[in-house]
Design an enzyme around this catalytic site. Sequence first.
Site, PDB file in Angstrom:
ATOM      1  N   GLU A  77      -0.717   8.993  19.722  1.00  0.00           N
ATOM      2  CA  GLU A  77      -1.521   7.375  19.339  1.00  0.00           C
ATOM      3  C   GLU A  77      -0.270   5.991  19.467  1.00  0.00           C
ATOM      4  O   GLU A  77       0.468   6.154  18.799  1.00  0.00           O
ATOM      5  CB  GLU A  77      -1.569   7.765  17.806  1.00  0.00           C
ATOM      6  CG  GLU A  77      -2.225   6.458  17.529  1.00  0.00           C
ATOM      7  CD  GLU A  77      -3.381   7.477  16.420  1.00  0.00           C
ATOM      8  OE1 GLU A  77      -3.427   7.983  15.866  1.00  0.00           O
ATOM      9  OE2 GLU A  77      -3.522   5.842  15.196  1.00  0.00           O
ATOM     10  N   ARG A 126       2.052   7.630  16.384  1.00  0.00           N
ATOM     11  CA  ARG A 126       2.045   9.307  15.499  1.00  0.00           C
ATOM     12  C   ARG A 126       1.679  10.376  16.625  1.00  0.00           C
ATOM     13  O   ARG A 126       1.212   9.711  18.043  1.00  0.00           O
ATOM     14  CB  ARG A 126       1.118   9.121  14.208  1.00  0.00           C
ATOM     15  CG  ARG A 126       0.164   8.054  14.520  1.00  0.00           C
ATOM     16  CD  ARG A 126      -0.692   8.538  13.461  1.00  0.00           C
ATOM     17  NE  ARG A 126      -1.780   7.707  13.428  1.00  0.00           N
ATOM     18  CZ  ARG A 126      -2.543   7.569  12.458  1.00  0.00           C
ATOM     19  NH1 ARG A 126      -2.703   7.370  11.037  1.00  0.00           N
ATOM     20  NH2 ARG A 126      -3.986   7.036  12.227  1.00  0.00           N
ATOM     21  N   ARG A 183      -5.593  -4.683  16.090  1.00  0.00           N
ATOM     22  CA  ARG A 183      -5.090  -4.486  16.612  1.00  0.00           C
ATOM     23  C   ARG A 183      -5.898  -2.933  17.623  1.00  0.00           C
ATOM     24  O   ARG A 183      -6.812  -2.536  17.104  1.00  0.00           O
ATOM     25  CB  ARG A 183      -3.580  -3.419  16.345  1.00  0.00           C
ATOM     26  CG  ARG A 183      -2.617  -4.273  16.298  1.00  0.00           C
ATOM     27  CD  ARG A 183      -1.630  -5.018  16.851  1.00  0.00           C
ATOM     28  NE  ARG A 183      -1.164  -4.883  17.635  1.00  0.00           N
ATOM     29  CZ  ARG A 183      -0.218  -4.340  18.503  1.00  0.00           C
ATOM     30  NH1 ARG A 183      -0.849  -5.678  19.241  1.00  0.00           N
ATOM     31  NH2 ARG A 183       0.693  -3.901  18.782  1.00  0.00           N
ATOM     32  N   ASP A 238     -11.350   1.243   4.285  1.00  0.00           N
ATOM     33  CA  ASP A 238     -11.752   2.877   4.098  1.00  0.00           C
ATOM     34  C   ASP A 238     -12.496   2.676   3.751  1.00  0.00           C
ATOM     35  O   ASP A 238     -13.694   2.453   3.161  1.00  0.00           O
ATOM     36  CB  ASP A 238     -10.437   3.312   2.908  1.00  0.00           C
ATOM     37  CG  ASP A 238      -9.361   3.370   2.874  1.00  0.00           C
ATOM     38  OD1 ASP A 238      -8.656   3.625   3.866  1.00  0.00           O
ATOM     39  OD2 ASP A 238      -8.657   3.116   2.253  1.00  0.00           O
ATOM     40  N   ARG A 255       7.779   6.885  -4.252  1.00  0.00           N
ATOM     41  CA  ARG A 255       7.617   7.372  -5.502  1.00  0.00           C
ATOM     42  C   ARG A 255       9.403   8.165  -5.849  1.00  0.00           C
ATOM     43  O   ARG A 255       9.683   9.237  -5.084  1.00  0.00           O
ATOM     44  CB  ARG A 255       6.499   8.877  -5.028  1.00  0.00           C
ATOM     45  CG  ARG A 255       5.463   8.009  -4.777  1.00  0.00           C
ATOM     46  CD  ARG A 255       4.476   9.539  -4.306  1.00  0.00           C
ATOM     47  NE  ARG A 255       2.914   8.866  -4.432  1.00  0.00           N
ATOM     48  CZ  ARG A 255       2.579  10.331  -3.425  1.00  0.00           C
ATOM     49  NH1 ARG A 255       2.387  10.678  -2.464  1.00  0.00           N
ATOM     50  NH2 ARG A 255       1.250   9.430  -3.032  1.00  0.00           N
ATOM     51  N   TYR A 257      -9.755  -4.683   6.806  1.00  0.00           N
ATOM     52  CA  TYR A 257      -9.716  -3.333   6.796  1.00  0.00           C
ATOM     53  C   TYR A 257     -10.059  -2.429   5.679  1.00  0.00           C
ATOM     54  O   TYR A 257      -9.772  -3.122   4.677  1.00  0.00           O
ATOM     55  CB  TYR A 257      -7.519  -3.622   7.065  1.00  0.00           C
ATOM     56  CG  TYR A 257      -7.812  -1.129   6.692  1.00  0.00           C
ATOM     57  CD1 TYR A 257      -7.927  -0.628   8.041  1.00  0.00           C
ATOM     58  CD2 TYR A 257      -8.081  -0.256   5.338  1.00  0.00           C
ATOM     59  CE1 TYR A 257      -8.343   0.548   7.887  1.00  0.00           C
ATOM     60  CE2 TYR A 257      -7.867   1.283   5.717  1.00  0.00           C
ATOM     61  CZ  TYR A 257      -8.073   1.628   6.790  1.00  0.00           C
ATOM     62  OH  TYR A 257      -8.166   3.211   6.908  1.00  0.00           O
ATOM     63  N   ARG A 317       0.945  -1.354  -0.051  1.00  0.00           N
ATOM     64  CA  ARG A 317      -0.076   0.226  -0.303  1.00  0.00           C
ATOM     65  C   ARG A 317       1.047   1.222  -0.306  1.00  0.00           C
ATOM     66  O   ARG A 317       0.449   2.094  -0.043  1.00  0.00           O
ATOM     67  CB  ARG A 317      -0.481   0.229   1.380  1.00  0.00           C
ATOM     68  CG  ARG A 317      -2.311  -1.285   1.435  1.00  0.00           C
ATOM     69  CD  ARG A 317      -3.233  -0.772   2.617  1.00  0.00           C
ATOM     70  NE  ARG A 317      -3.634  -1.693   2.701  1.00  0.00           N
ATOM     71  CZ  ARG A 317      -3.167  -2.285   4.348  1.00  0.00           C
ATOM     72  NH1 ARG A 317      -2.591  -1.472   5.274  1.00  0.00           N
ATOM     73  NH2 ARG A 317      -3.854  -3.145   4.740  1.00  0.00           N
TER      74      ARG A 317
HETATM   75  C1  LIG Z   1      -7.341   4.469  12.897  1.00  0.00           C
HETATM   76  C2  LIG Z   1      -7.818   4.605  11.948  1.00  0.00           C
HETATM   77  C3  LIG Z   1      -8.165   5.931  10.484  1.00  0.00           C
HETATM   78  C4  LIG Z   1      -8.463   6.355   9.496  1.00  0.00           C
HETATM   79  N1  LIG Z   1      -8.269   6.903   8.893  1.00  0.00           N
HETATM   80  C5  LIG Z   1      -9.212   6.420   7.659  1.00  0.00           C
HETATM   81  C6  LIG Z   1      -8.959   7.710   6.326  1.00  0.00           C
HETATM   82  O1  LIG Z   1      -8.149   8.141   6.404  1.00  0.00           O
HETATM   83  N2  LIG Z   1      -9.717   7.869   5.577  1.00  0.00           N
HETATM   84  C7  LIG Z   1     -10.929   6.734   5.903  1.00  0.00           C
HETATM   85  O2  LIG Z   1     -11.031   6.147   4.280  1.00  0.00           O
HETATM   86  N3  LIG Z   1     -11.147   5.692   6.399  1.00  0.00           N
HETATM   87  C8  LIG Z   1     -10.175   5.223   7.770  1.00  0.00           C
HETATM   88  N4  LIG Z   1     -10.399   4.625   8.466  1.00  0.00           N
HETATM   89  C9  LIG Z   1     -11.363   3.283   7.790  1.00  0.00           C
HETATM   90  C10 LIG Z   1     -12.847   3.978   8.752  1.00  0.00           C
HETATM   91  O3  LIG Z   1     -12.636   3.978  10.163  1.00  0.00           O
HETATM   92  C11 LIG Z   1     -14.046   2.684   8.836  1.00  0.00           C
HETATM   93  O4  LIG Z   1     -13.737   2.444   6.573  1.00  0.00           O
HETATM   94  C12 LIG Z   1     -14.995   2.810   8.866  1.00  0.00           C
HETATM   95  O5  LIG Z   1     -15.070   3.113   9.954  1.00  0.00           O
HETATM   96  C13 LIG Z   1     -15.824   1.696   9.154  1.00  0.00           C
HETATM   97  O6  LIG Z   1     -17.117   1.432   9.102  1.00  0.00           O
HETATM   98  P1  LIG Z   1     -18.334   0.543   9.712  1.00  0.00           P
HETATM   99  O7  LIG Z   1     -19.579   0.881  10.092  1.00  0.00           O
HETATM  100  O8  LIG Z   1     -17.465  -0.868   9.283  1.00  0.00           O
HETATM  101  O9  LIG Z   1     -17.021  -0.082  10.733  1.00  0.00           O
HETATM  102  P2  LIG Z   1     -17.227   1.029  11.956  1.00  0.00           P
HETATM  103  O10 LIG Z   1     -17.026   2.664  11.761  1.00  0.00           O
HETATM  104  O11 LIG Z   1     -15.847   0.641  13.757  1.00  0.00           O
HETATM  105  O12 LIG Z   1     -18.598   0.914  13.013  1.00  0.00           O
HETATM  106  C14 LIG Z   1     -18.935  -0.250  13.614  1.00  0.00           C
HETATM  107  C15 LIG Z   1     -20.073   0.280  14.321  1.00  0.00           C
HETATM  108  O13 LIG Z   1     -20.596  -1.210  15.417  1.00  0.00           O
HETATM  109  C16 LIG Z   1     -20.490  -0.812  16.621  1.00  0.00           C
HETATM  110  N5  LIG Z   1     -21.444  -2.122  17.275  1.00  0.00           N
HETATM  111  C17 LIG Z   1     -20.223  -2.933  17.870  1.00  0.00           C
HETATM  112  N6  LIG Z   1     -21.049  -3.908  18.137  1.00  0.00           N
HETATM  113  C18 LIG Z   1     -22.009  -3.920  18.072  1.00  0.00           C
HETATM  114  C19 LIG Z   1     -23.253  -4.538  18.914  1.00  0.00           C
HETATM  115  N7  LIG Z   1     -23.453  -5.858  18.960  1.00  0.00           N
HETATM  116  N8  LIG Z   1     -24.430  -4.101  18.446  1.00  0.00           N
HETATM  117  C20 LIG Z   1     -24.802  -2.393  18.400  1.00  0.00           C
HETATM  118  N9  LIG Z   1     -23.360  -2.434  17.690  1.00  0.00           N
HETATM  119  C21 LIG Z   1     -21.676  -2.620  17.976  1.00  0.00           C
HETATM  120  C22 LIG Z   1     -19.284  -0.568  17.193  1.00  0.00           C
HETATM  121  O14 LIG Z   1     -19.724   0.039  18.239  1.00  0.00           O
HETATM  122  C23 LIG Z   1     -19.010   0.935  16.028  1.00  0.00           C
HETATM  123  O15 LIG Z   1     -19.436   1.907  16.422  1.00  0.00           O
HETATM  124  C24 LIG Z   1      -9.519   4.870   9.727  1.00  0.00           C
HETATM  125  C25 LIG Z   1      -9.367   3.159  10.109  1.00  0.00           C
HETATM  126  C26 LIG Z   1      -8.608   4.083  11.911  1.00  0.00           C
HETATM  127  C27 LIG Z   1      -8.685   2.311  12.789  1.00  0.00           C
END
Ligand SMILES: Cc1cc2nc3c(=O)[nH]c(=O)nc-3n(C[C@H](O)[C@H](O)[C@H](O)COP(=O)(O)OP(=O)(O)OC[C@H]3O[C@@H](n4cnc5c(N)ncnc54)[C@H](O)[C@@H]3O)c2cc1C
Length: 384
Positions: free
Chosen positions: A300, A279, A249, A350, A177, A348, A173
Site C-alpha cells: 500500500e 503496509r 490522501r 468508520d 497499552r 474520516y 486514536r
Molecule cells: C484504506 C481504508 C481502510 C478502511 N478500513 C476500515 C475498517 O477496517 N473498518 C471500518 O469500520 N472502516 C474502515 N474504513 C472506512 C470505510 O471505508 C468507510 O466507512 C466507508 O467506505 C464509508 O462509506 P461511504 O458510503 O460514505 O463512502 P464510499 O464507500 O467511499 O462510497 C462513496 C461512493 O460514491 C461514489 N461516487 C462518488 N461520486 C459520485 C457521483 N458524482 N455520482 C455517483 N457516485 C459517486 C464513489 O465511487 C463511491 O463508490 C476504511 C477506509 C479506508 C480508506
Amino acid sequence: MAGTIAIAGAGFSGAVIANQLANEGFMVHVFETRDHIGGNCYTQRDPDTRIMLHKYGPHIFHTDNKEVWDFVNRYAEFRPYTNRVKAVSGGQVYSLPINLHTINQFYGRCLDPQAARRLIEEESDQSITAPVTFEEQALRYIGEKLYKAFFYGYTKKQWGCEPSELPASILKRLPVRFDYNDNYFSHCYQGIPSNGYTPIFEALLDHSNISVYLGQALPDNHLKEYYHTFYSGPLDAYFDYRFGELGYRSLRFEEHSYEGNYQGCAVMNYCDADIPYTRITEHKYFAPWESHGDTVVYREYSFTCGRMDIPFYPVRLVGDKLLLEKYVGLGKDVEGVTFVGRLGTYRYLDMDKTIEEALFVADQFLGCVRGGARMKTFPVSPRS
Ligand SMILES: Cc1cc2nc3c(=O)[nH]c(=O)nc-3n(C[C@H](O)[C@H](O)[C@H](O)COP(=O)(O)OP(=O)(O)OC[C@H]3O[C@@H](n4cnc5c(N)ncnc54)[C@H](O)[C@@H]3O)c2cc1C
C-alpha cells in the site's frame, strides 16, 4: 419524476439510505460512478486463488453500537475477527498498537505494567502540557524513541508531510497499552462477513423499488428530475471545485501473488521512512475460516490525491477546514440535496459510524416528509 429519490454513491451511506427509503415506499435511483457497488468496502474473490480481496484496503467491522451491529448482521453472517497488527521497525517485528509486549521488546526489558508505565512517563516529554501537533502529542505521551520507531516515518509516508504539521487529534486514536492486549480495536463487536462485504450491499439494494446505475455519475439535472437527492460523493466535486480542492490522501495497491504464505499475518506496517510503502496486507488472513494454498498481498502506497484519483483519507489541515466552511456555506443554499458519508461531509468515518449516520439521515428525511418540513442539507455537521 416526483417522488423518486436520487442517490449518488453505492457505498454504505448510499446503500443504507436507499434501503431505508425503499422500505417506506419511495422509488430510489442509485447512481455509482464505479462499475460495482460497495464503495470502498467492496470485496471480490481473486479469480485464480479464490481468496477474498479487500479491493480498497483492509476492512474490519468494529463497533459498540448494538443497533448497527444488529443491522449489518441482518444482511450477512459475520465471523469473529480480531485485528492483530504487526509492525516492522529498524529490522525487527513488533506488535501494534504499542502494548506491554512492544515496550518490553523495544527496550529489551521484562517490565510489569507498573514499571512499564513509569518508564514511558520518564521517556515522555512532560514539558509539553497542551500538545497541538501530532509530533508534540507523540513526544508528550510516548517519548522520542517510540515516536521515531513507530510513528515518525509511517506518518510521514501516510500523510505526505512532517508530523509536526499534523493536528494532535490524529494520534489520539492510538492508545498505548500497559498490558498484553494486542487487539487493534477495543469495541465489543468485531468481525468480518464470512463471504466478504459485497453481499451486504447486494442485499441492501435488492428491492423492487431500487434501480442501480453502475458506471454513471449523478445526473446533472438531478435537482429538477428528482424529489430529493442524497449525495455521498466528494463535497468539492459537487460544486465543480469552485473554491479549490479539499485535501485528500489517495492509495495505490500493488498486487503480488506467491506460493504458500508471505508474511504470516493480515497486516504488517512498515514504519521506516526509507521503505516506500506504508503496509502490506495478506488477504487470506482476513478469512481464517477459509483455507488457501497460495496467497495474494497488497503493498500500500499513499500519495496526494488529484482530481482523477480516488479520495481515501481527508487531510483536514487548517486550510482544508477553511475551504470546507466555504463549501458548507454554498451547500446550505442548495435545496433538495443532502450531503452524507465520508466524502459528502469530508470526514474520516468508520463503517459503523457511516451506517449509524445513514440510518439517522433516512429517519430525518422520513420525518421531514411526514411533517412537511424542509430536509437539511447537512443533517450531520461536517465540522464534527
Ligand atoms: C484504506 C481504508 C481502510 C478502511 N478500513 C476500515 C475498517 O477496517 N473498518 C471500518 O469500520 N472502516 C474502515 N474504513 C472506512 C470505510 O471505508 C468507510 O466507512 C466507508 O467506505 C464509508 O462509506 P461511504 O458510503 O460514505 O463512502 P464510499 O464507500 O467511499 O462510497 C462513496 C461512493 O460514491 C461514489 N461516487 C462518488 N461520486 C459520485 C457521483 N458524482 N455520482 C455517483 N457516485 C459517486 C464513489 O465511487 C463511491 O463508490 C476504511 C477506509 C479506508 C480508506
